[in-house]
Scaffold this motif. Structure first.
Motif: not given
Length: 124
Positions: A40-58
């Protein structure tokens, strides 16, 4: 009136089962497993394909550095609307093809993407 996530997901599945692929959103356990190897500390940008209801987004939101750019892609209009309401600070689009369209605002972040996540990519 806010539609509960499980119902939102079920409605999307009933509308287009081939696109949604499941009648339930990812569990918190599955969401953690999908992103467990992200530095996580190295992430500058992240893309989530099919974010749905946000389970992974949370999970992403709880772990990302505040400077990280988040691109969420969701084709279902209702789920996209709910995501926009819950994550107004993330960039949201209906189609991931905007990552390759030169004139797209999302396009300028492509070179920065360090993580690309999609539930479908982990099940195939």
């Amino acid at each position: 009136m806010k539609i509960p996530n499980f119902l939102l997901f079920l409605l999307a599945f009933l509308k287009n089962p081939k696109r949604v692929g499941s009648i339930f959103p990812s569990s918190a356990f599955l969401a953690r497993k999908i992103v467990q190897s992200v530095y996580w500390n190295d992430v500058r940008a992240i893309a989530e394909l099919g974010a749905g209801t946000g389970a992974i987004t949370r999970i992403m939101e709880a772990n990302l550095p505040s400077s990280a750019v988040v691109l969420l892609f969701e084709r279902d209009r209702r789920m996209r609307k709910a995501l926009k309401k819950e994550y107004p600070h993330f960039k949201l689009a209906s189609n991931a093809s905007s990552l390759v369209i030169t004139s797209s605002p999302a396009r300028r972040h492509v070179g920065l993407i360090s993580v690309l996540t999609s539930y479908e990519a982990t099940t195939g």
